[in-house]
Design an enzyme around this catalytic site. Sequence first.
Site, PDB file in Angstrom:
ATOM      1  N   LYS A  65      -5.560  -8.924  -5.854  1.00 30.70           N
ATOM      2  CA  LYS A  65      -6.616  -9.234  -4.933  1.00 30.70           C
ATOM      3  C   LYS A  65      -7.704  -8.305  -5.366  1.00 30.70           C
ATOM      4  O   LYS A  65      -7.543  -6.944  -5.485  1.00 30.70           O
ATOM      5  CB  LYS A  65      -6.311  -8.794  -3.641  1.00 30.70           C
ATOM      6  CG  LYS A  65      -7.285  -9.303  -2.334  1.00 30.70           C
ATOM      7  CD  LYS A  65      -6.718  -8.827  -1.034  1.00 30.70           C
ATOM      8  CE  LYS A  65      -6.954  -7.230  -0.826  1.00 30.70           C
ATOM      9  NZ  LYS A  65      -7.006  -6.611   0.316  1.00 30.70           N
ATOM     10  N   LYS A  67     -11.618  -3.307  -2.213  1.00 33.40           N
ATOM     11  CA  LYS A  67     -12.612  -2.094  -2.331  1.00 33.40           C
ATOM     12  C   LYS A  67     -12.026  -0.778  -2.627  1.00 33.40           C
ATOM     13  O   LYS A  67     -12.928  -0.036  -3.426  1.00 33.40           O
ATOM     14  CB  LYS A  67     -12.877  -1.688  -0.777  1.00 33.40           C
ATOM     15  CG  LYS A  67     -13.695  -2.612  -0.047  1.00 33.40           C
ATOM     16  CD  LYS A  67     -14.210  -1.927   1.493  1.00 33.40           C
ATOM     17  CE  LYS A  67     -13.061  -2.294   2.396  1.00 33.40           C
ATOM     18  NZ  LYS A  67     -12.468  -3.202   2.941  1.00 33.40           N
ATOM     19  N   LYS A 118       0.976  -0.969  -0.062  1.00 33.24           N
ATOM     20  CA  LYS A 118       0.073   0.062  -0.292  1.00 33.24           C
ATOM     21  C   LYS A 118       0.724   1.256  -0.029  1.00 33.24           C
ATOM     22  O   LYS A 118       0.466   2.326  -0.586  1.00 33.24           O
ATOM     23  CB  LYS A 118      -0.980  -0.084   1.342  1.00 33.24           C
ATOM     24  CG  LYS A 118      -1.924  -1.152   1.163  1.00 33.24           C
ATOM     25  CD  LYS A 118      -3.132  -0.787   1.940  1.00 33.24           C
ATOM     26  CE  LYS A 118      -4.344  -1.732   1.476  1.00 33.24           C
ATOM     27  NZ  LYS A 118      -5.635  -1.630   1.929  1.00 33.24           N
TER      28      LYS A 118
HETATM   29  P1  TYM Z   1     -10.436  -5.331   5.184  1.00 27.54           P
HETATM   30  O1  TYM Z   1     -11.314  -4.037   5.387  1.00 27.54           O
HETATM   31  O2  TYM Z   1      -9.353  -4.893   4.035  1.00 27.54           O
HETATM   32  O3  TYM Z   1     -11.084  -6.478   4.562  1.00 27.54           O
HETATM   33  C1  TYM Z   1     -12.174  -7.185   5.540  1.00 27.54           C
HETATM   34  C2  TYM Z   1     -12.316  -8.642   5.520  1.00 27.54           C
HETATM   35  O4  TYM Z   1     -12.467  -9.010   3.876  1.00 27.54           O
HETATM   36  C3  TYM Z   1     -11.295  -9.765   3.586  1.00 27.54           C
HETATM   37  N1  TYM Z   1     -11.288  -9.670   2.313  1.00 27.54           N
HETATM   38  C4  TYM Z   1     -11.089 -10.455   1.409  1.00 27.54           C
HETATM   39  N2  TYM Z   1     -11.369 -11.855   1.210  1.00 27.54           N
HETATM   40  C5  TYM Z   1     -11.197 -12.635   0.206  1.00 27.54           C
HETATM   41  N3  TYM Z   1     -11.062 -12.049  -0.970  1.00 27.54           N
HETATM   42  C6  TYM Z   1     -10.903 -10.867  -1.210  1.00 27.54           C
HETATM   43  N4  TYM Z   1     -10.307 -10.168  -2.207  1.00 27.54           N
HETATM   44  C7  TYM Z   1     -10.827  -9.943   0.111  1.00 27.54           C
HETATM   45  N5  TYM Z   1     -10.669  -8.638   0.180  1.00 27.54           N
HETATM   46  C8  TYM Z   1     -10.769  -8.331   1.454  1.00 27.54           C
HETATM   47  C9  TYM Z   1     -10.120  -9.542   4.381  1.00 27.54           C
HETATM   48  O5  TYM Z   1      -9.494 -10.369   4.823  1.00 27.54           O
HETATM   49  C10 TYM Z   1     -10.932  -9.110   5.916  1.00 27.54           C
HETATM   50  O6  TYM Z   1     -11.166 -10.364   6.719  1.00 27.54           O
HETATM   51  N6  TYM Z   1      -7.499  -4.668   9.018  1.00 27.54           N
HETATM   52  C11 TYM Z   1      -8.514  -5.406   8.350  1.00 27.54           C
HETATM   53  C12 TYM Z   1      -9.883  -5.098   9.233  1.00 27.54           C
HETATM   54  C13 TYM Z   1      -9.942  -5.054  10.880  1.00 27.54           C
HETATM   55  C14 TYM Z   1     -10.010  -6.400  11.361  1.00 27.54           C
HETATM   56  C15 TYM Z   1      -9.875  -5.886  12.791  1.00 27.54           C
HETATM   57  C16 TYM Z   1     -10.335  -7.734  10.892  1.00 27.54           C
HETATM   58  C17 TYM Z   1      -9.432  -4.050  11.610  1.00 27.54           C
HETATM   59  N7  TYM Z   1      -9.601  -4.735  12.874  1.00 27.54           N
HETATM   60  C18 TYM Z   1      -9.728  -6.884  13.938  1.00 27.54           C
HETATM   61  C19 TYM Z   1     -10.330  -8.635  12.216  1.00 27.54           C
HETATM   62  C20 TYM Z   1     -10.158  -8.209  13.438  1.00 27.54           C
HETATM   63  C21 TYM Z   1      -8.847  -4.960   7.011  1.00 27.54           C
HETATM   64  O7  TYM Z   1      -8.163  -3.758   6.453  1.00 27.54           O
HETATM   65  O8  TYM Z   1      -9.654  -5.872   6.321  1.00 27.54           O
END
Ligand code: TYM
Length: 346
Positions: free
Chosen positions: A209, A212, A114
């Site tokens: 990947k 969003k 990133k």
């Molecule tokens: P984030 O917002 O990027 O993504 C949220 C969740 O979706 C999953 N994910 C995917 N899984 C499969 N294929 C994809 N293309 C894909 N894109 C996203 C991510 O693996 C995630 O599970 N840091 C985290 C958010 C967070 C969090 C937490 C998660 C903050 N605090 C505490 C668990 C526990 C994040 O940026 O996810």
Amino acid sequence: MNRKAVMLSGIKPTNFLTLGNSIGAIKSWLNLFETYDPIFMVVDLHSLTVPQDPEKLREATYRSLAVYVAAGLDPKRCLLFVQSQVPEHAQLSWIMNCMATMGELNRMTQFKDKSERAGSHIPAGLFTYPVLMAADILLYQANWVPVGADQKQHIELTRDLAIRMNNRFTPQEGPEAGATPKKPLFTIPEPYIPPVGARIMDLQEPTNKMGKSDSSENGAVYLFDSDKDIERKLKRAVTDSGTEIAFSDDKPGIQNLLTIQAALTGKKPQDLVAAYAGKQYGHLKVDTAEIVVQAIRPVRDEAERLLKDRGELDRILAEGARRASERAAPTLRRVYDALGFALPRA
Ligand code: TYM
């Protein structure tokens, strides 16, 4: 009484949620929901690691919450809240910041990816963001964290920080602890990564990947896309040279479509391959589009309905914030105490 193990997870409202979030995260949340004590967050503080338009952030936060509820995460049966409304997250995060090392954070592959894309203005928060994630998890003594594959390294860091703090600091117990033996400061969490669909790829660049905010308009399917948009995006998905439908790493586009189908239908990728013998890429795209439309439509339509009543969503938010703070506060107090902050004994 046998207390259920705690399961906790969250998604950043950096944009509307994608099919990747739905398959990689929300699907496991729903599968595990009954077995555990479930906690789900909209992690808006994390969104600031990339520049945000305030109105869009607010809208995306409400939409995320509406999707959670529409997908089946009933706020009466789980704890649902928005992270910024629970001040303990930012409070514990500062402490974790002082426990993690620059070297550790430098090894985070997501930061490397990133920050390369952020150009010369890299927010310090992008670097320190995994410590906020550690705080999110440790505050609730979570046992299981269901996430997609990209978050595994952050959970490993969370575990390392928790073990380090447990070894270094002994909790001071107030009189309320009674005769019970001292519990360590933190439960050591485990990641739960789904066996199929842990990494859904961009439809236009299937070696990246589906993200969003990093995917092109046609590269990601969003959960608020119309049926027509979903069909168009899947029919235009980049496939590979050749004609044979196979589940193999040298056919990332086809592999991705098969993975999406497998995750949404519960079928094995190899069984799907057998069923497509002799068929063309076009058949696979049309079928995948239909399966994705059928999966997204009910959630999207219900979320749209919920979004018409912001009063009800606000009530869910207020109640969630109150309950989350009530659960997080005792952990923070024990940490403050263990670290040597002077706390008046009630
Ligand atoms: P984030 O917002 O990027 O993504 C949220 C969740 O979706 C999953 N994910 C995917 N899984 C499969 N294929 C994809 N293309 C894909 N894109 C996203 C991510 O693996 C995630 O599970 N840091 C985290 C958010 C967070 C969090 C937490 C998660 C903050 N605090 C505490 C668990 C526990 C994040 O940026 O996810």
